[in-house]
Design an enzyme around this catalytic site. Structure first.
Site, PDB file in Angstrom:
ATOM      1  N   CYS A  44       0.813  -1.212   0.000  1.00  0.00           N
ATOM      2  CA  CYS A  44       0.000   0.000   0.000  1.00  0.00           C
ATOM      3  C   CYS A  44       0.850   1.267   0.000  1.00  0.00           C
ATOM      4  O   CYS A  44       0.678   2.147  -0.838  1.00  0.00           O
ATOM      5  CB  CYS A  44      -0.934   0.005   1.200  1.00  0.00           C
ATOM      6  SG  CYS A  44      -1.991   1.473   1.264  1.00  0.00           S
ATOM      7  N   CYS A  49      -1.372   1.658  -3.037  1.00  0.00           N
ATOM      8  CA  CYS A  49      -2.386   2.696  -2.824  1.00  0.00           C
ATOM      9  C   CYS A  49      -1.825   4.109  -2.809  1.00  0.00           C
ATOM     10  O   CYS A  49      -2.342   4.998  -3.497  1.00  0.00           O
ATOM     11  CB  CYS A  49      -3.111   2.466  -1.504  1.00  0.00           C
ATOM     12  SG  CYS A  49      -3.401   0.756  -1.065  1.00  0.00           S
ATOM     13  N   LYS A  52       0.063   5.271  -6.071  1.00  0.00           N
ATOM     14  CA  LYS A  52      -0.947   5.275  -7.132  1.00  0.00           C
ATOM     15  C   LYS A  52      -1.877   6.468  -6.987  1.00  0.00           C
ATOM     16  O   LYS A  52      -2.181   7.151  -7.978  1.00  0.00           O
ATOM     17  CB  LYS A  52      -1.754   3.981  -7.075  1.00  0.00           C
ATOM     18  CG  LYS A  52      -2.921   3.925  -8.054  1.00  0.00           C
ATOM     19  CD  LYS A  52      -3.868   2.799  -7.706  1.00  0.00           C
ATOM     20  CE  LYS A  52      -4.632   3.091  -6.425  1.00  0.00           C
ATOM     21  NZ  LYS A  52      -5.536   1.970  -6.043  1.00  0.00           N
ATOM     22  N   TYR A 179      -9.400  -3.600 -11.493  1.00  0.00           N
ATOM     23  CA  TYR A 179      -9.295  -2.209 -11.033  1.00  0.00           C
ATOM     24  C   TYR A 179      -7.894  -1.649 -11.217  1.00  0.00           C
ATOM     25  O   TYR A 179      -7.734  -0.463 -11.533  1.00  0.00           O
ATOM     26  CB  TYR A 179      -9.769  -2.079  -9.585  1.00  0.00           C
ATOM     27  CG  TYR A 179      -8.845  -2.633  -8.529  1.00  0.00           C
ATOM     28  CD1 TYR A 179      -7.907  -1.824  -7.912  1.00  0.00           C
ATOM     29  CD2 TYR A 179      -8.916  -3.967  -8.139  1.00  0.00           C
ATOM     30  CE1 TYR A 179      -7.047  -2.319  -6.941  1.00  0.00           C
ATOM     31  CE2 TYR A 179      -8.075  -4.473  -7.170  1.00  0.00           C
ATOM     32  CZ  TYR A 179      -7.148  -3.659  -6.572  1.00  0.00           C
ATOM     33  OH  TYR A 179      -6.293  -4.150  -5.619  1.00  0.00           O
ATOM     34  N   GLU A 183      -7.374   1.638 -13.439  1.00  0.00           N
ATOM     35  CA  GLU A 183      -6.829   2.813 -12.767  1.00  0.00           C
ATOM     36  C   GLU A 183      -5.596   3.333 -13.492  1.00  0.00           C
ATOM     37  O   GLU A 183      -5.479   4.541 -13.751  1.00  0.00           O
ATOM     38  CB  GLU A 183      -6.473   2.468 -11.323  1.00  0.00           C
ATOM     39  CG  GLU A 183      -7.685   2.318 -10.419  1.00  0.00           C
ATOM     40  CD  GLU A 183      -7.332   1.866  -9.012  1.00  0.00           C
ATOM     41  OE1 GLU A 183      -8.138   2.096  -8.096  1.00  0.00           O
ATOM     42  OE2 GLU A 183      -6.243   1.272  -8.822  1.00  0.00           O
ATOM     43  N   HIS A 468     -27.667  21.106  -1.017  1.00  0.00           N
ATOM     44  CA  HIS A 468     -27.780  21.638  -2.376  1.00  0.00           C
ATOM     45  C   HIS A 468     -26.910  22.886  -2.548  1.00  0.00           C
ATOM     46  O   HIS A 468     -26.818  23.702  -1.627  1.00  0.00           O
ATOM     47  CB  HIS A 468     -29.252  22.003  -2.640  1.00  0.00           C
ATOM     48  CG  HIS A 468     -29.506  22.525  -4.005  1.00  0.00           C
ATOM     49  ND1 HIS A 468     -29.561  21.708  -5.116  1.00  0.00           N
ATOM     50  CD2 HIS A 468     -29.723  23.791  -4.451  1.00  0.00           C
ATOM     51  CE1 HIS A 468     -29.808  22.437  -6.181  1.00  0.00           C
ATOM     52  NE2 HIS A 468     -29.905  23.719  -5.800  1.00  0.00           N
ATOM     53  N   GLU A 473     -26.422  14.980  -3.416  1.00  0.00           N
ATOM     54  CA  GLU A 473     -27.812  15.166  -2.981  1.00  0.00           C
ATOM     55  C   GLU A 473     -28.746  14.201  -3.703  1.00  0.00           C
ATOM     56  O   GLU A 473     -29.841  13.873  -3.204  1.00  0.00           O
ATOM     57  CB  GLU A 473     -28.263  16.603  -3.191  1.00  0.00           C
ATOM     58  CG  GLU A 473     -28.422  17.028  -4.632  1.00  0.00           C
ATOM     59  CD  GLU A 473     -28.890  18.476  -4.769  1.00  0.00           C
ATOM     60  OE1 GLU A 473     -30.016  18.764  -4.333  1.00  0.00           O
ATOM     61  OE2 GLU A 473     -28.105  19.299  -5.282  1.00  0.00           O
TER      62      GLU A 473
END
Length: 485
Positions: A44, A49, A52, A179, A183, A468, A473
């Site tokens: 990681c 992670c 990356k 993934y 990515e 908002h 939302e």
């Protein structure tokens, strides 16, 4: 006085192993040692992670100048300096590794910069020749990327190699549809690399929600990734002068003469020289680099595990029970080496549960249900729970979904679309799955994940007042289902 050198010996200095070691020592008062043969921080922090995500950030700046013009700013686009970025990246990784080392030191953990193997139920052997005994052994050695079994696969890169490239390629073929492949396709495309992606399946991101993966694939293609599904490599080899002179040379960086390039890169090491590839779709092309993102394997090779009685699974993973215990009572395993849920936060939780179970007399199972996660494509994908397809196989459901152009990019004239989706049980009204495809979807799913983990119903979402104007939302304003199953 203990009959062992240590109460706990941890093999592996990644996030899970370091957390378990320092908590066992610092909170439970155990005498702990840890061995790491490479850099502290594991996949990681050092080669996954963290670097990356920093590359993701870097790749997203390419459109800033153009977007800013839509808002009235007069900004000229520049060029990306890989060398400058890499220097800063390496400095950051050095800093983080130092933090990991200090965490262990400050907790009283003894560190060994060496490879460790299991000799028996209570003994480890280091590459330095030392033999050490421990009442408990925790294996947290993680996993590694693997190349496919095709001729000349060694010429291609894997994810560990990406961060060490001396120069950024002008063209790259990415092989894979998971993934990691998606990515890096987005990252490299955003950094100005000509990206082609081969995936042998019908659609990328297999196992995720169908509607979400379809939108991500469309966005990747729209942004310039040449995505070819149902496609694999037929032939791969080092390019020849004839290849470079022919039509296959499209996209290859030719800073040196063909003769110099071929002379300099006549070896077989990954990343050295252009590569000729023929695809099952008939495409024939030469690429600066080929990058394999075709899977990972647990780091259990040559560790003496089976000799010590530890059972391994079909893919080489360590077989453990719900308390991370192996069939050898003194040996436990956590993280990617067990191939359960291969995520850093999960490995950390498994490490904490191990300490509770073994050193705090509080048997603790690891909860692997309803884990939120994110895929850092462009746009990002945040997800928790069941996909629409998985839920429909399980029980009658309603699907609430919307797809729209977000205000920020629509105003700037970009065609980007986002998606919000809730999969709801007809019987209980619980939200079984939440899926978001949007910028910063990872940030959104972390918060939505709390509600889903708590068992929130669709009506709980409905009762929540919208913030908002935001993209998120829409998660609380979808009143009517778009379909039922």
């Amino acid at each position: 006085m203990s009959d062992f050198d240590y109460d706990l010996f941890v093999i592996g200095g990644g996030s899970g192993g370091v957390r378990a070691a320092r908590v066992a020592a610092g909170e439970a008062g155990a005498k702990v040692a840890l061995a790491e043969e490479d850099r502290y921080g594991g996949t990681c922090v050092i080669r996954g992670c963290v670097p990356k995500k920093l590359m993701v950030f870097a790749s997203e700046y390419g459109t800033v100048a153009e977007d800013a013009k839509g808002y009235g700013w007069d900004i000229e686009a520049g060029s990306f300096d890989w060398g400058n970025f890499q220097q800063r990246l390496n400095a950051e990784l050095d800093r983080l590794e130092g933090i990991y080392r200090n965490l262990l030191k400050n907790s009283g953990v003894t560190s060994y910069d060496a490879r460790a193997k299991v000799k028996d139920a209570h003994t480890v052997e280091l590459s330095t020749g030392e033999t050490i005994t421990a009442k408990h052994i925790l294996i947290a050695t993680g996993g590694r990327p693997v190349r496919p079994e095709i001729p000349n696969a060694e010429l291609g890169l894997v994810s560990d190699d990406i961060f060490h490239l001396e120069t950024l390629p002008k063209s790259v073929l990415i092989v894979g549809g998971g993934y990691i492949a998606c990515e890096f396709a987005c990252i490299l495309n955003g950094l100005g690399v000509e990206v082609t992606q081969y995936y042998r399946g019908a659609q990328v991101l297999r196992g995720f929600d169908e509607q979400a993966r379809g939108l991500i694939a469309e966005s990747m293609i729209e942004n310039g990734v040449q995505l070819h599904c149902g496609t694999d490599i037929v032939e791969m080899r080092r390019a020849t002068a004839e290849d470079l002179e022919g039509k296959a040379a499209t996209g290859v960086s030719m800073g040196a003469s063909m003769q110099e390039m071929l002379a300099d890169h006549s070896g077989g090491k990954p990343g050295e020289g252009p590569i000729f590839v023929k695809g099952t779709n008939g495409d024939v092309k030469v690429y600066d680099q080929v990058f394999f993102a075709t899977g990972r394997a647990p780091n259990t090779d040559d560790m003496g595990l089976e000799g010590a009685g530890v059972k391994l699974g079909r893919k080489g993973e360590i077989v453990v029970d719900e308390y991370s215990a192996t069939e050898v009572p003194s040996i436990y395993a956590i993280g990617d080496v067990t191939d359960r849920v291969n995520l850093t936060p999960v490995a950390i939780r498994e490490g904490m549960a191990f300490v509770e179970t073994v050193f705090k007399d509080n048997p603790t199972k690891v909860d692997h249900e309803l884990i939120p996660s994110a895929v850092f494509t462009q746009p990002e994908f945040g997800t928790i729970g069941l996909s629409e397809e998985e839920a429909a196989e399980q029980e009658p459901i309603e699907v609430y979904a919307t797809s729209f152009r977000p205000m920020q990019t629509a105003f700037a004239g970009r065609p980007d679309r986002v998606m919000m989706k809730l999969v709801v049980s007809k019987e209980t009204r619980k939200v079984l799955g939440c899926h978001i495809v949007a910028p910063n979807a990872g940030e959104m799913i972390q918060l939505a994940g709390i509600a889903v983990k708590m068992g929130a119903t669709k009506e709980d979402f409905d009762r929540t007042v919208a913030v908002h104007p935001t993209m998120a939302e829409e998660m609380v304003t979808m009143r009517n289902p778009v379909r039922s199953a």
